[in-house]
Design a protein around this motif. Structure first.
Motif, PDB file in Angstrom:
ATOM      1  N   ARG A  59      -2.066   6.059   4.789  1.00  0.00           N
ATOM      2  CA  ARG A  59      -2.135   4.742   4.147  1.00  0.00           C
ATOM      3  C   ARG A  59      -2.705   3.692   5.101  1.00  0.00           C
ATOM      4  O   ARG A  59      -3.620   2.942   4.751  1.00  0.00           O
ATOM      5  CB  ARG A  59      -0.751   4.335   3.645  1.00  0.00           C
ATOM      6  N   GLU A  60      -2.179   3.629   6.317  1.00  0.00           N
ATOM      7  CA  GLU A  60      -2.672   2.666   7.308  1.00  0.00           C
ATOM      8  C   GLU A  60      -4.149   2.909   7.597  1.00  0.00           C
ATOM      9  O   GLU A  60      -4.944   1.960   7.640  1.00  0.00           O
ATOM     10  CB  GLU A  60      -1.869   2.795   8.602  1.00  0.00           C
ATOM     11  N   ILE A  63      -6.352   1.769   4.667  1.00  0.00           N
ATOM     12  CA  ILE A  63      -6.423   0.306   4.579  1.00  0.00           C
ATOM     13  C   ILE A  63      -7.444  -0.219   5.583  1.00  0.00           C
ATOM     14  O   ILE A  63      -8.291  -1.061   5.249  1.00  0.00           O
ATOM     15  CB  ILE A  63      -5.029  -0.323   4.787  1.00  0.00           C
ATOM     16  N   GLU A  95      -4.068  -3.058  -4.711  1.00  0.00           N
ATOM     17  CA  GLU A  95      -4.340  -2.951  -3.279  1.00  0.00           C
ATOM     18  C   GLU A  95      -5.797  -2.558  -3.031  1.00  0.00           C
ATOM     19  O   GLU A  95      -6.437  -3.106  -2.127  1.00  0.00           O
ATOM     20  CB  GLU A  95      -3.382  -1.936  -2.643  1.00  0.00           C
ATOM     21  N   THR A  99      -8.671  -4.874  -0.993  1.00  0.00           N
ATOM     22  CA  THR A  99      -9.471  -4.513   0.187  1.00  0.00           C
ATOM     23  C   THR A  99     -10.867  -5.119   0.105  1.00  0.00           C
ATOM     24  O   THR A  99     -11.507  -5.326   1.125  1.00  0.00           O
ATOM     25  CB  THR A  99      -9.587  -2.982   0.395  1.00  0.00           C
ATOM     26  N   TRP A 109       0.579  -6.682  -0.212  1.00  0.00           N
ATOM     27  CA  TRP A 109       0.765  -6.003   1.074  1.00  0.00           C
ATOM     28  C   TRP A 109       2.135  -6.277   1.679  1.00  0.00           C
ATOM     29  O   TRP A 109       2.686  -7.367   1.525  1.00  0.00           O
ATOM     30  CB  TRP A 109      -0.302  -6.460   2.070  1.00  0.00           C
ATOM     31  N   GLU A 113       1.315  -4.416   6.847  1.00  0.00           N
ATOM     32  CA  GLU A 113      -0.044  -4.214   6.321  1.00  0.00           C
ATOM     33  C   GLU A 113      -0.856  -5.500   6.365  1.00  0.00           C
ATOM     34  O   GLU A 113      -2.048  -5.474   6.670  1.00  0.00           O
ATOM     35  CB  GLU A 113       0.031  -3.664   4.899  1.00  0.00           C
ATOM     36  N   ARG A 114      -0.209  -6.613   6.111  1.00  0.00           N
ATOM     37  CA  ARG A 114      -0.898  -7.911   6.186  1.00  0.00           C
ATOM     38  C   ARG A 114      -1.388  -8.143   7.617  1.00  0.00           C
ATOM     39  O   ARG A 114      -2.527  -8.579   7.834  1.00  0.00           O
ATOM     40  CB  ARG A 114       0.062  -9.016   5.741  1.00  0.00           C
ATOM     41  N   LEU A 116      -2.004  -5.805   9.829  1.00  0.00           N
ATOM     42  CA  LEU A 116      -3.061  -4.808  10.044  1.00  0.00           C
ATOM     43  C   LEU A 116      -4.396  -5.327   9.508  1.00  0.00           C
ATOM     44  O   LEU A 116      -5.420  -5.286  10.200  1.00  0.00           O
ATOM     45  CB  LEU A 116      -2.667  -3.509   9.340  1.00  0.00           C
TER      46      LEU A 116
END
Length: 179
Positions: A59-60, A63, A95, A99, A109, A113-114, A116
């Motif tokens: 997932r990371e 993203i 999501e 992107t 997010w 994640e925000r 990131l």
């Protein structure tokens, strides 16, 4: 057609073996076929690539890749990744749209994640992270993950340059940027 002609099948045994390893039996992407038309470029591309798992979870990783490609207006690679890895990465439709659109400011997010995505956006805009951006990133990610984030941003910026500069046609049956 792309600006540089892609390698056409049948492929030499070594190239076919490399395609099979990367594509896991699926037909090779246009990007790979164009890159193999220049053995030196293909070797450099593969040597510098980050096609292994690495320390980020899927997932990371996705993203970072999706936001990097979107910021570079690379619909080709963004579409390949969203289609191929988006579902397995658990990315929702909102999501995926974020992107390309809102980025870090989208409400979908998590806090990590925000942070990131803000790092991806800073690297894209300024090729660096401020002390506060690095500190924020460090509060969620260890050193190995931070290296991977920076490397992925750089690698997929290069991939974006290749896909855009060579005018690769979009792959069939992959996602397109949202309207």
């Amino acid at each position: 057609m792309p600006r540089i002609a892609p390698l056409e099948p049948p492929y030499e045994a070594e190239i076919q073996s490399q395609f099979d390893r990367i594509m896991r039996g699926a037909p090779p992407l246009m990007l790979f076929r164009v890159m193999t038309s220049n053995p030196r470029a293909w070797d450099k591309f593969r040597a510098g690539s980050l096609l292994d798992r690495g320390p980020l979870n899927l997932r990371e990783r996705e993203i970072v890749i999706d936001r990097t490609c979107a910021l570079n207006a690379c619909e080709y690679e963004w579409g390949v990744h969203v289609t191929t890895f988006g579902p397995a990465a658990g990315l929702s439709d909102a999501e995926i749209r974020a992107t390309v659109g809102e980025g870090a400011e989208a409400p979908c997010w998590s806090a990590a994640e925000r942070t990131l995505i803000r790092a991806v956006e800073a690297l894209h805009a300024r090729s660096t992270l401020s002390d506060s951006e690095f500190s924020a990133l460090s509060s969620h990610y260890d050193d190995a993950k931070i290296f991977e984030i920076i490397l992925l941003c750089g690698f997929y910026r290069t991939v974006s340059y290749l896909a855009n500069g060579l005018r690769l046609p979009l792959e069939d049956k992959v996602a397109r940027f949202p309207a």
